[in-house]
Design a protein around this motif. Structure first.
Motif, PDB file in Angstrom:
ATOM      1  N   ASP A  30       0.851  -1.188   0.000  1.00 44.31           N
ATOM      2  CA  ASP A  30       0.000   0.000   0.000  1.00 44.31           C
ATOM      3  C   ASP A  30       0.893   1.246   0.000  1.00 44.31           C
ATOM      4  O   ASP A  30       2.124   1.146  -0.055  1.00 44.31           O
ATOM      5  CB  ASP A  30      -0.955  -0.021   1.200  1.00 44.31           C
ATOM      6  CG  ASP A  30      -0.210  -0.118   2.527  1.00 44.31           C
ATOM      7  OD1 ASP A  30       1.034  -0.003   2.540  1.00 44.31           O
ATOM      8  OD2 ASP A  30      -0.876  -0.314   3.560  1.00 44.31           O
ATOM      9  N   ASP A  32       1.633   3.307   2.328  1.00 41.03           N
ATOM     10  CA  ASP A  32       2.530   3.424   3.482  1.00 41.03           C
ATOM     11  C   ASP A  32       3.774   2.555   3.297  1.00 41.03           C
ATOM     12  O   ASP A  32       4.896   2.983   3.575  1.00 41.03           O
ATOM     13  CB  ASP A  32       1.770   3.016   4.756  1.00 41.03           C
ATOM     14  CG  ASP A  32       2.590   3.264   6.007  1.00 41.03           C
ATOM     15  OD1 ASP A  32       3.368   4.243   6.019  1.00 41.03           O
ATOM     16  OD2 ASP A  32       2.442   2.500   6.970  1.00 41.03           O
ATOM     17  N   ASP A  89       6.783  -1.979   7.404  1.00 38.24           N
ATOM     18  CA  ASP A  89       5.313  -2.034   7.418  1.00 38.24           C
ATOM     19  C   ASP A  89       4.769  -3.453   7.644  1.00 38.24           C
ATOM     20  O   ASP A  89       3.625  -3.742   7.324  1.00 38.24           O
ATOM     21  CB  ASP A  89       4.736  -1.414   6.129  1.00 38.24           C
ATOM     22  CG  ASP A  89       3.327  -0.869   6.347  1.00 38.24           C
ATOM     23  OD1 ASP A  89       3.033  -0.418   7.459  1.00 38.24           O
ATOM     24  OD2 ASP A  89       2.516  -0.914   5.406  1.00 38.24           O
ATOM     25  N   HIS A 113       4.341  -0.697  12.491  1.00 38.45           N
ATOM     26  CA  HIS A 113       3.393  -0.071  13.423  1.00 38.45           C
ATOM     27  C   HIS A 113       2.132  -0.930  13.584  1.00 38.45           C
ATOM     28  O   HIS A 113       1.096  -0.414  13.997  1.00 38.45           O
ATOM     29  CB  HIS A 113       3.028   1.340  12.918  1.00 38.45           C
ATOM     30  CG  HIS A 113       2.200   1.339  11.676  1.00 38.45           C
ATOM     31  ND1 HIS A 113       0.958   1.919  11.619  1.00 38.45           N
ATOM     32  CD2 HIS A 113       2.421   0.824  10.448  1.00 38.45           C
ATOM     33  CE1 HIS A 113       0.457   1.761  10.407  1.00 38.45           C
ATOM     34  NE2 HIS A 113       1.326   1.098   9.671  1.00 38.45           N
ATOM     35  N   HIS A 114       2.224  -2.227  13.249  1.00 38.85           N
ATOM     36  CA  HIS A 114       1.056  -3.094  13.393  1.00 38.85           C
ATOM     37  C   HIS A 114       0.974  -3.685  14.790  1.00 38.85           C
ATOM     38  O   HIS A 114       1.985  -4.108  15.341  1.00 38.85           O
ATOM     39  CB  HIS A 114       1.089  -4.218  12.352  1.00 38.85           C
ATOM     40  CG  HIS A 114       0.888  -3.709  10.965  1.00 38.85           C
ATOM     41  ND1 HIS A 114       1.913  -3.223  10.211  1.00 38.85           N
ATOM     42  CD2 HIS A 114      -0.234  -3.562  10.238  1.00 38.85           C
ATOM     43  CE1 HIS A 114       1.440  -2.812   9.041  1.00 38.85           C
ATOM     44  NE2 HIS A 114       0.140  -3.001   9.030  1.00 38.85           N
ATOM     45  N   SER A 141       3.891   3.631   9.008  1.00 42.83           N
ATOM     46  CA  SER A 141       5.333   3.357   9.053  1.00 42.83           C
ATOM     47  C   SER A 141       6.126   4.583   8.618  1.00 42.83           C
ATOM     48  O   SER A 141       7.252   4.791   9.069  1.00 42.83           O
ATOM     49  CB  SER A 141       5.675   2.165   8.153  1.00 42.83           C
ATOM     50  OG  SER A 141       5.135   0.982   8.700  1.00 42.83           O
ATOM     51  N   ASP A 171      -2.477   5.577   5.257  1.00 40.63           N
ATOM     52  CA  ASP A 171      -2.847   4.768   6.431  1.00 40.63           C
ATOM     53  C   ASP A 171      -3.823   5.469   7.371  1.00 40.63           C
ATOM     54  O   ASP A 171      -4.494   4.812   8.163  1.00 40.63           O
ATOM     55  CB  ASP A 171      -1.593   4.343   7.207  1.00 40.63           C
ATOM     56  CG  ASP A 171      -1.079   2.986   6.751  1.00 40.63           C
ATOM     57  OD1 ASP A 171      -1.405   2.595   5.610  1.00 40.63           O
ATOM     58  OD2 ASP A 171      -0.366   2.323   7.517  1.00 40.63           O
TER      59      ASP A 171
HETATM   60 MN   LIG Z   1       1.196   0.828   7.361  1.00 40.99          MN
END
Ligand SMILES: [Mn+2]
Length: 333
Positions: A30, A32, A89, A113-114, A141, A171
């Protein structure tokens, strides 16, 4: 409360230590993921290091398609020689799809950042060092990559600012998912705008460029959306024949979720799609306190509290009841 994002000292050391990096992101990248990889590659090359851009693809989203040619899906022995790996990511090498084997045994850095990423412990990597900058409170991210520029420190070029801004907008749904405590995000956005990011152009990149078929597929999926638990849960269904008729490249998940989450009383939305005769994808979105990352984990997937997904064996008809069982626990307790 004022918060800021600062890379851990050992992560900065990891960046400084190696001269060559293989930069990998997750499958089906994506904005990000791509924005983070490209800005990071630029940062590394400005430090005099080599950065090899890798992505397993497929590049489906209109906002990432223009960058496809900059990425390779193969990791050669020559690429690996003397290299460290940086995955962005996502937190597990397995999320990089076909790149995973090529990353094996290399020293590994992680920027992610998940919410489900924090658990990654380097399992199966033997003695290879693993170093993470994993911050689940970051909305993208690119925010973490932004903080690397600040920590080194390096000023942003116009291109870097635009790439970081693209990921941030992607995001956050153009800032609409930012809740309280978002001051720092807007300070970062302001700094990127000062450095050359262009909100209007970024919006057009992310939300423009759609085809009529994408709207027709959306209409079809909306027309068989069902409501459960007094309207708290919506299940949208996309059969294989429909995907084939309109083309998977015309799938616009973000708009589907946005339209359905706007309905009064809805707390969660599930998109059930038959991706092959034997496999389905389950995409989930939710409001505030409703945590769908746990439901995704039960189906072998992962993600964030309010946005998660899984890829599972089965048919839509068979999976629907399992989804309902999980959401009954989540929504009715
Ligand atoms: Mn992301």
């Amino acid at each position: 409360m004022r918060k800021s994002f600062t890379p851990p000292a050992d992560f900065l050391d990891f960046i400084k230590k190696y001269d060559k990096f293989i930069l990998a992101g997750h499958e089906e990248p994506d904005a990000d993921c791509i924005g983070s990889q490209l800005a990071l590659a630029s940062l590394l090359s400005r430090l005099g290091k080599t950065a090899l851009l890798k992505s397993a693809g497929p590049f489906r989203k209109t906002e990432v398609l223009p960058y496809k040619a900059l990425f390779s899906a193969e990791i050669s022995a020559e690429d690996r020689a003397g290299a460290a790996a940086l995955i962005v990511d996502c937190s597990a090498p397995s999320r990089t799809g076909s790149l995973c084997d090529g990353l094996k045994t290399l020293p590994l850095g992680i920027i992610d950042h998940h919410a489900t990423g924090a658990a990654y412990d380097g399992a199966g990597r033997g003695e290879s060092p693993v170093c993470g900058y994993i911050e689940a409170s970051a909305p993208s991210s690119t925010v973490l990559v932004f903080s690397l520029f600040k920590a080194l420190p390096l000023d942003f070029t116009k291109d870097e600012a635009r790439l970081l801004f693209l990921g941030l907008c992607g995001d956050t749904g153009f800032f609409r998912h930012i809740d309280s405590d978002g001051g720092e995000i807007f300070r970062i956005a302001a700094e990127l705008a000062d450095a050359g990011a262009r909100p209007k152009e970024t919006f057009a990149k992310i939300f423009g460029g759609k085809s009529l078929n994408s709207r027709l597929l959306l209409g079809t999926v909306l027309s068989h959306t069902e409501t459960y638990f007094g309207g708290k849960l919506l299940i949208a269904v996309e059969e294989l024949a429909e995907t084939e008729r309109y083309g998977i490249e015309n799938r616009d998940s973000d708009t589907l979720y946005k339209l359905l989450m706007e309905i009064e009383g809805v707390e969660a939305v599930v998109a059930l799609r038959q991706s092959s005769p034997t496999q389905c994808t389950i995409g989930m979105r939710s409001r505030d306190s409703v945590d769908v990352s746990k439901a995704a984990a039960i189906f072998g997937g992962g993600g964030h509290k309010n946005a998660a997904g899984a890829y599972v064996e089965g048919s839509i008809a068979g999976l629907k009841q399992l989804v309902l069982n999980e959401f009954e626990k989540i929504l009715l307790c």
